[in-house]
Design a protein around this motif. Structure first.
Motif, short mmCIF file in Angstrom:
data_model
loop_
_atom_site.label_atom_id
_atom_site.label_comp_id
_atom_site.label_asym_id
_atom_site.label_seq_id
_atom_site.Cartn_x
_atom_site.Cartn_y
_atom_site.Cartn_z
N UNK A 193 6.53 7.73 5.57
CA UNK A 193 6.33 6.84 4.50
C UNK A 193 5.03 6.89 3.88
N UNK A 194 4.71 6.54 2.65
CA UNK A 194 3.57 6.31 1.95
C UNK A 194 3.34 5.17 1.27
N UNK A 221 9.31 11.94 1.73
CA UNK A 221 8.86 10.81 2.49
C UNK A 221 9.19 9.80 1.59
N UNK A 222 9.18 8.38 2.02
CA UNK A 222 9.59 7.30 1.19
C UNK A 222 8.22 6.65 0.48
N UNK A 223 8.34 6.72 -0.83
CA UNK A 223 7.03 6.17 -1.48
C UNK A 223 7.23 4.83 -1.89
N UNK A 224 6.15 4.15 -1.52
CA UNK A 224 6.38 2.44 -1.76
C UNK A 224 5.14 2.28 -2.63
N UNK A 225 5.54 1.50 -3.93
CA UNK A 225 4.11 1.38 -4.72
C UNK A 225 3.69 0.02 -4.28
N UNK A 226 2.44 -0.26 -4.37
CA UNK A 226 2.03 -1.70 -4.18
C UNK A 226 1.03 -2.16 -5.37
N UNK A 227 0.90 -3.27 -5.69
CA UNK A 227 0.19 -3.67 -6.69
C UNK A 227 -0.72 -4.91 -6.23
#
Ligand SMILES: [Zn+2]
Length: 422
Positions: A193-194, A221-227
């Motif tokens: 995951x990233x 990989x799983x990409x997770x955006x964060x703001x």
């Protein structure tokens, strides 16, 4: 948290800032506002909004705690304008830890994970500190490598077998490039995951943008955006559905507003305006972030019922009115990033005497012909519906022009319109 608890928290916040913050006390007084009439989130629109400039100019007037109560000073990076200092109390550090631990949990990260933090931990920045505290709160393991070179990251991955990386998407892409160039099988590593911070990995249709696609095309990989931002001290993080960042309702109230501060309907693009909950040092009420996004209220397949925030489409002050449409630099950059042969480029926006914006894209190429550049106009037309002026220069020329504007963060967008700082 139920709606009653939320309303109570909001009422408490307004009383708190009215008593402790010199700025808010004066603001409410000047606007003849009786805070007792604000009882729930929909009443918030009766209050004036606060801008980044207010915060920059009157920074200390926002403080709500005494010097002796400050546990840590955090400073914003000041990419656009002067940096802002945010004092954190001991409880604010705890809130930051809870925020980031919950944010990791939304992304499906557990206490069994080993998390490599490819972000700056010092320099009075908030992000690195928040991630570190969040990992500890979650009971997971941190690897504080910082934003070093791709080779250092890969060595660390090899040695400590992290399952999660936290970093800026463009830097993750550099790791991917390095691994490819050096025949390292990146899919054989422990990473699953990233968490992608700082820049968006999806477009307004919630599909991976060019940088997101570039990473995903090589790395499974799983990409997770964060703001998140220092001012709001709260993160919107994507769950495994990747359909917008989940709001943490007990930590923040989010509104999407127009120029006049009116609320826009869910789904409409506008400025993200936030009200923080549970902050002691420098709580904010109706703070305009300058970031443009929209709210998604359809239920998420993950089961979390919170509202979600779309990817950040751009910065409000960077909006370009071009040939009848509104575009943002991120849209232009995304089209260019789709061309792997273009490594050096920048964008210049100017306005003529009539206030009409002109956009020039300067790309570097040392070849006689470059199919990537030949296709660029067509790609602009397809993706953003308008075609900026395209100028081809040698790579060395582009790099030297870029170096003239060197700042703390590498920049490719230069706003030369009158009255604007780029
Ligand atoms: Zn979800």
């Amino acid at each position: 948290m139920n709606i009653m608890e939320l309303n109570t928290k909001l009422v408490e916040l307004l009383q708190y800032v009215n008593e402790k913050s010199v700025f808010y006390k004066r603001l409410f007084h000047e606007h003849n506002i009786d805070i007792n009439t604000i009882k729930n989130a929909s009443d918030l629109s009766k209050l004036p909004t606060v801008s980044k400039q207010d915060l920059q100019k009157q920074n200390a007037e926002f403080y709500c705690i005494k010097e002796s109560e400050i546990a840590d000073f955090v400073t914003t990076s000041g990419t656009l304008g002067n940096p802002v200092t945010v004092p954190l109390s001991k409880n604010d550090l705890e809130r930051l830890a809870i925020n980031e631990s919950s944010s990791f949990a939304i992304a499906g990260i557990t206490s069994n994970d080993i998390i490599q933090l490819m972000v700056t931990l010092d320099m009075r920045f908030m992000a690195g500190l928040a991630y570190f505290l969040g990992v500890q709160k979650l009971g997971a393991t941190s690897l504080r490598i910082g934003p070093g070179s791709p080779v250092a990251q890969l060595e660390n991955i090899e040695k400590f077998k992290p399952t999660v990386l936290v970093g800026v998407p463009s830097f993750v892409a550099k790791i991917v490039d390095y691994a490819q160039q050096n025949n390292i099988d990146i899919n054989a590593t422990s990473v699953r995951k990233i968490i992608c911070i700082g820049d968006a990995i999806r477009d307004e249709n919630l599909e991976l943008n060019s940088i997101g696609k570039r990473i995903k095309s090589v790395w499974n990989v799983d990409l997770h955006s964060t703001y998140a931002s220092t001012e709001m001290a709260t993160a919107f993080t994507e769950c495994e559905m990747g359909q917008g960042g989940h709001l943490q309702e007990d930590l923040l109230i989010v509104e999407i507003i127009d120029e006049q501060g009116n609320n826009l309907a869910n789904g409409e693009l506008g400025e993200v305006c936030i009200t923080t909950l549970g902050i002691e040092g420098m709580p904010l009420v109706r703070f305009r972030t300058g970031d443009m996004a929209f709210i998604i209220d359809e239920p998420c397949a993950c089961g979390n019922k919170s509202l979600r925030l779309s990817p950040i489409i751009g910065r409000k002050e960077q909006m370009i009115k071009f040939k009848g449409t509104s575009i943002y630099p991120s849209g232009i950059i995304d089209v260019i990033n789709d061309c792997p042969d273009i490594t050096n480029f920048f964008i210049e926006v100017t306005s003529d005497d009539l206030g009409v914006d002109k956009v020039r894209v300067i790309v570097g190429s040392d070849e006689e012909t470059n199919p990537c550049i030949d296709n660029l106009a067509g790609n602009f037309k397809n993706k953003i519906r308008v075609v900026p002026e395209i100028v081809v220069q040698s790579n060395i020329q582009v790099i030297s022009n870029l170096n003239k504007h060197k700042g703390r963060k590498p920049k490719v967008f230069f706003d030369l319109r009158s009255g604007r700082k780029f």
